[in-house]
Design an enzyme around this catalytic site. Structure first.
Site, PDB file in Angstrom:
ATOM      1  CB  CYS B 402      -1.011  -9.310  -1.108  1.00 34.58           C
ATOM      2  SG  CYS B 402       0.059  -7.973  -0.557  1.00 34.58           S
ATOM      3  CG  HIS B 446      -0.944 -10.215   3.264  1.00 28.91           C
ATOM      4  ND1 HIS B 446      -0.526 -10.585   2.021  1.00 28.91           N
ATOM      5  CD2 HIS B 446      -2.048 -10.964   3.529  1.00 28.91           C
ATOM      6  CE1 HIS B 446      -1.341 -11.519   1.537  1.00 28.91           C
ATOM      7  NE2 HIS B 446      -2.275 -11.757   2.443  1.00 28.91           N
ATOM      8  CG  ASP B 462      -5.135 -13.535   2.092  1.00 26.43           C
ATOM      9  OD1 ASP B 462      -5.032 -12.913   1.011  1.00 26.43           O
ATOM     10  OD2 ASP B 462      -4.168 -13.778   2.838  1.00 26.43           O
TER      11      ASP B 462
END
Lengths: 326, 665
Positions: B402, B446, B462
């Site tokens: 991520c 994250h 995202d």
């Protein structure tokens, strides 16, 4: 000091009561098999430690949310429960039978013989103990049989009963103690404690049987097991050469050297002391290989010698004034 | 209590302590192992009678040595390991003073505990199996303590297994049924490797391996409905300063709070934070109010002091919102800033896309998502990146987690002139239906991006969702359990060696086994309530008690039944036993050297009315012994049974000839 003595007495009283109560609940039988109704079981102090360990592990599992620690804790709980069944079963099925006793002198621990038979599973580390006696650790393979001797409490002269036998086991993990009481109704005769003293009056030499035997000074009467202190001159070398254990020849001096031991010899002594004195003389005459007879109130032992004569004499001394067992 | 200790028991104790301590010794300073080795040696010398038990001065000196070693080798961060070293050292010293069975028991209990602590560091299947073996050995040591026989180890193992095997189903039963409760207090584990979590800077290029820690981050208890997984963005940190390689907080936290313009879908919940030693509190996007912490700057919840113990915060968030209506000049400048000299290819790409999309922000964002979706791989073990880290990631390696995606996206946007920043926190969380709460662990950490759109405020984007949508839709655990990084701290994992052919098939099988292990054993608490409900319907205390007690009693009953003294199957022996018992009741216990015939004849003396049948019994018994072809076994069995029945109706005689046989003259 005084207080301590009172407490000691109280404890003794308690123990006596307890033993009597146990004996009442376990009627005597010559032979019996321990079944599940006779077995008591309780956790031990080690089990307390084990539970503490379980609590600590549980805390570890909860705080770290660790399922494997949970698993190990549960495995220990499982083992704890299974070991309880194993401990109980270790005693179950053992068959005990009374097998007589070994007579001892007053002041020594009485000894009793027992025969044991293991059930289909092994018997591991079972502790056997008569009240006041020494502990015996019994281990038997499945179906094995064994005869053993257990000591019991120090007895007084006369009839001795060892009380109720206690068997206990902590195998396999020591977390539980299972025990059982077995009353085999055993008893033994305790001889008086030999006490040296006095001397044989002249009348001891006097023979009232009139049974004068023929010629010859000493007559061979048999063989006896060698014991320390015996004269080497009497050792039966011929039997030793045949591979038998060391034995001595026993001779009966029939002619004139026989003695009579009489109850009336030492009137100044009380009953027990008199018995002790007689006991001493029985043993002394035996060690001098002199034949003797004995006269007690209500019983009479003809002149004789050897092992059998001594045993009969001692038994007579032990039984004097005692009720025979039912 | 008798206190014998056999040499065999000592061997077992030493073996037990060593197998329990071995996994720890591998990761501990070498002197702990040396200490244990030395104490074992001394113990063996004591046992062989060469040395005596050490004087107390020696013990005191050893204790001081242990204390010094602990102080030198461990600090606050490795407190856990230090405690364990103390435990192992203490057990080693205990070896020097085992006099009685009680001392030995203390050592054995310590060994059990040391086995359990192994699971704090290592929870794989192999580690579980090892612990099971070690447990068997320590258990054997405990059994040997109460077994006076001198035996080879094998029979001892057998009697240990007899204890342990019935305990296994009981363990499974308890494992399934005993309800799990949350930690009573939190206990930090040592962190050796870099673990996922929050930090004040993000530099994805420096990390080659992301270790996924299952450590609890926080829990959130909801008043009403819990938002779906894709909406569970826990915002903790906003990074707005980029130096070409790493993202930093930069912006002073005391700045004016960004306002939330329009809101709907308000959620109220309680965040129960584990001690993190940081002041940042993760809250659902976007927080409206937080009790017990301040909202600052870009709506980050910050406590006044680092959280060194567990704390609870009441939070209200809005699920639909507009964050900030317009930015100040300074804010725009800050969120557009990046080092022009670095990552030129990415800058060029951004400008190319921006012009291709006609300066339309939504289509530009779509373009980025598409690009990631085409050829990028989500992995926890990306390659280390060199100088222009974003360029390398975008054009060469195309592998990352991520942080890589968020970092690249934010730079792309800034290069295209769109104010953008990186947001760090957690995504997802495990739903516990029973108590309506979410459990968020460190592996849920994250990073994502927020860009500023005129009229919409700060918009969450995202990029990881584009390359690995399952990361957002599934729980992190489900996803990562097939990822190498998930097992990176498990050195025995077979994932590293196998990449093709039947090895690959095997690896997949092992993988799925590992996954089941993770879901059904290590993380059982999250499956428990569902499983129990499917097994026994509504869970009531009565049903729980029955479910525990019935199978438990069954197992114990089975053990007892198997151990009971068994009757022989031979009918003749059984008939003989019955006859012996009947005779013994009357006082004629069979003596060791007595034949059955002799016993029968002896009983006859007391019960003359049975002379005939007892004599016959004696005769047939002897015939069967000496002329077995003349008589049938069944004849003797029938005779025995007939006589036993008759004897059972008799009463013991008062004066027994043999009662006196108890004494010898």
């Amino acid at each position: 000091m005084l207080f301590a003595r009172q407490r000691c007495a109280l404890q003794q009283l308690f123990n006596q009561r307890r033993e009597r109560w146990i004996a009442q609940r376990h009627p005597a039988a010559q032979s019996l098999t321990i079944d599940k109704r006779r077995i008591y079981i309780l956790p031990t102090a080690a089990c307390g430690g084990f539970v503490l360990l379980l609590l600590l592990l549980m805390l570890l599992a909860i705080n770290y949310e660790n399922n494997l620690v949970y698993g190990l804790t549960f495995l220990l709980i499982g083992v704890l429960l299974v070991s309880m069944v194993h401990t109980h079963n270790n005693l179950r099925g053992i068959t005990l039978s009374a097998r007589g006793s070994v007579s001892v002198f007053a002041g020594e621990k009485s000894r009793y013989r027992l025969h044991l038979r293991a059930p289909d599973h092994p018997v591991v580390g079972v502790s056997m103990e008569y009240p006041g006696g020494d502990e015996f650790i019994l281990t038997l393979e499945p179906q094995a049989e064994r005869t053993l001797e257990l000591s019991a409490a120090v007895g007084k002269r006369g009839l001795h009963r060892p009380g109720v036998l206690r068997l206990s086991s902590r195998y396999p993990m020591g977390l539980f103690v299972a025990w059982s009481y077995v009353n085999l109704g055993q008893h033994s005769w305790v001889y008086p404690k030999p006490e040296a003293g006095g001397s044989l009056p002249q009348s001891a030499l006097q023979s009232d049987t009139g049974a004068q035997h023929g010629e010859g000074n000493e007559e061979f009467s048999g063989l006896e097991e060698y014991r320390e202190g015996m004269s080497l001159g009497r050792v039966a070398w011929a039997t030793l050469a045949r591979g038998l254990p060391l034995q001595v020849k026993e001779f009966t001096d029939i002619q004139g050297d026989s003695r009579w031991l009489r109850w009336s010899f030492w009137p100044e002594l009380d009953t027990e002391a008199r018995l002790s004195r007689l006991c001493y003389w029985v043993l002394k005459l035996q060690s001098e290989s002199k034949p003797f007879g004995m006269e007690l109130p209500g019983s009479r032992l003809e002149v004789g010698s050897g092992r059998g004569q001594v045993d009969a004499a001692l038994l007579a001394l032990a039984k004097l004034g005692q009720e025979p067992p039912e | 209590m008798n206190n014998w200790l056999t040499p065999r028991a000592l061997n077992w104790q030493l073996a037990g302590l060593w197998v329990a301590a071995l996994p720890h010794l591998l990761i501990m300073p070498f002197w702990v192992g040396l200490l244990l080795l030395a104490c074992t040696g001394v113990r063996i010398q004591i046992y062989r009678g060469i040395w005596g038990f050490p004087h107390w001065v020696v013990k005191l000196a050893l204790l001081a040595l242990l204390g010094a070693g602990l102080a030198l080798s461990f600090d606050r961060a490795t407190l856990m390991r230090g405690t364990l070293a103390l435990l192992i050292g203490g057990s080693a010293f205990k070896l020097l003073e085992i006099h009685t069975r009680r001392d030995a028991l203390v050592l054995i209990y310590l060994s059990y505990f040391i086995i359990a602590t192994q699971f704090l560091f290592e929870q794989g299947i192999l580690s579980g199996l090892y612990a099971l073996g070690a447990f068997a050995i320590v258990l054997a040591a405990q059994v040997a303590l109460f077994d006076p026989r001198l035996r080879a180890p094998l029979p001892n193992i057998r009697s240990t297994l007899k204890l342990m095997l019935p305990a296994l189903p009981m363990m499974v039963l308890l494992f399934i049924l005993i309800p799990r409760i949350g930690p009573l207090w939190s206990v930090p584990l040592d962190s050796g490797a870099a673990q996922t979590g929050l930090s004040d800077s993000v530099s994805p290029g420096d990390i080659s391996s992301m270790t996924r820690s299952d450590e609890l981050a926080f829990r959130a208890v909801f008043d009403g409905a819990v938002p779906p997984t894709s909406q569970r963005y826990w915002r903790a940190l906003v990074y707005s300063e980029f130096d070409g390689r790493s993202w930093k907080l930069g912006e002073p936290l005391v700045r004016r709070l960004e306002e939330v313009v329009a809101t709907s879908g308000s959620l109220s919940y309680e965040v129960i934070m584990e001690p993190s030693n940081r002041p940042w509190l993760p809250v659902l996007d976007v927080p409206l109010s937080v009790q017990g912490a301040d909202l600052r700057g870009a709506r980050q919840a910050v406590t006044r002091s680092p959280m060194d113990k567990r704390q609870a915060f009441q939070v209200v968030s809005a699920s639909r919102y507009q964050l900030a209506s317009q930015l100040s000049e300074a804010a725009i400048a800050r969120n557009l800033d990046y080092p022009q000299a670095q990552n030129p290819r990415t800058q060029a790409l951004a400008q190319q896309w921006w012009s291709e999309s006609g300066a339309d922000l939504p289509s530009f964002v779509r373009r980025i998502a598409q690009h990631f979706n085409q050829s990028f791989v989500y992995t926890l073990q990306p390659p280390i990146l060199g100088g222009d880290s974003v360029d390398q990631f975008m054009f060469d390696t195309q592998r990352g987690f991520c942080g890589h995606f968020a970092s690249a996206t934010a730079l792309l946007m800034r290069a295209a002139g769109v104010p953008a920043r990186l947001v760090g926190g957690y995504q997802g969380g495990e739903f516990n239906a029973g108590a309506n709460y979410l459990t968020v662990r460190q592996w849920d950490a994250h990073a994502w991006v927020e860009y500023f759109d005129e009229g919409r405020g700060w918009v969450r984007f995202d990029p990881t969702a584009a390359v690995a949508p399952e990361r957002i839709e599934q729980s992190a655990e489900q996803l990562f359990s097939t990822q190498p990084g998930f097992l990176a701290d498990r050195p025995l994992s077979p994932l590293r060696f196998t990449n093709s052919g039947w090895l690959l098939d095997m690896r997949r099988a092992v993988d799925s086994l590992n996954l089941s292990w993770h879901r059904w054993v290590l993380n059982y608490q999250s499956q428990q309530s569902d499983l129990l409900r499917s097994l026994m319907g509504e869970i009531t205390p009565l049903r729980m008690a029955l479910a525990l007690l019935l199978p438990g009693a069954l197992i114990l009953g089975f053990v007892g039944f198997n151990l009971r003294p068994r009757q022989s199957r031979d009918p003749l022996i059984r008939a003989q036993r019955r006859f012996e018992a009947a005779a013994a009741r009357l006082g004629y216990a069979r003596q060791a050297k007595q034949t059955l015939a002799q016993l029968a004849l002896e009983v006859k003396t007391g019960y003359s009315e049975m002379t005939e049948s007892l004599t016959e019994l004696a005769l047939i018994d002897e015939q069967l012994r000496y002329a077995p072809e003349a008589v049938e076994r069944s004849e003797l069995i029938a005779l025995l049974n007939r006589n036993s029945r008759a004897l059972r109706t008799k009463r013991p005689r008062q004066s027994l000839k043999r009662a006196d046989a108890g004494s010898t003259g």
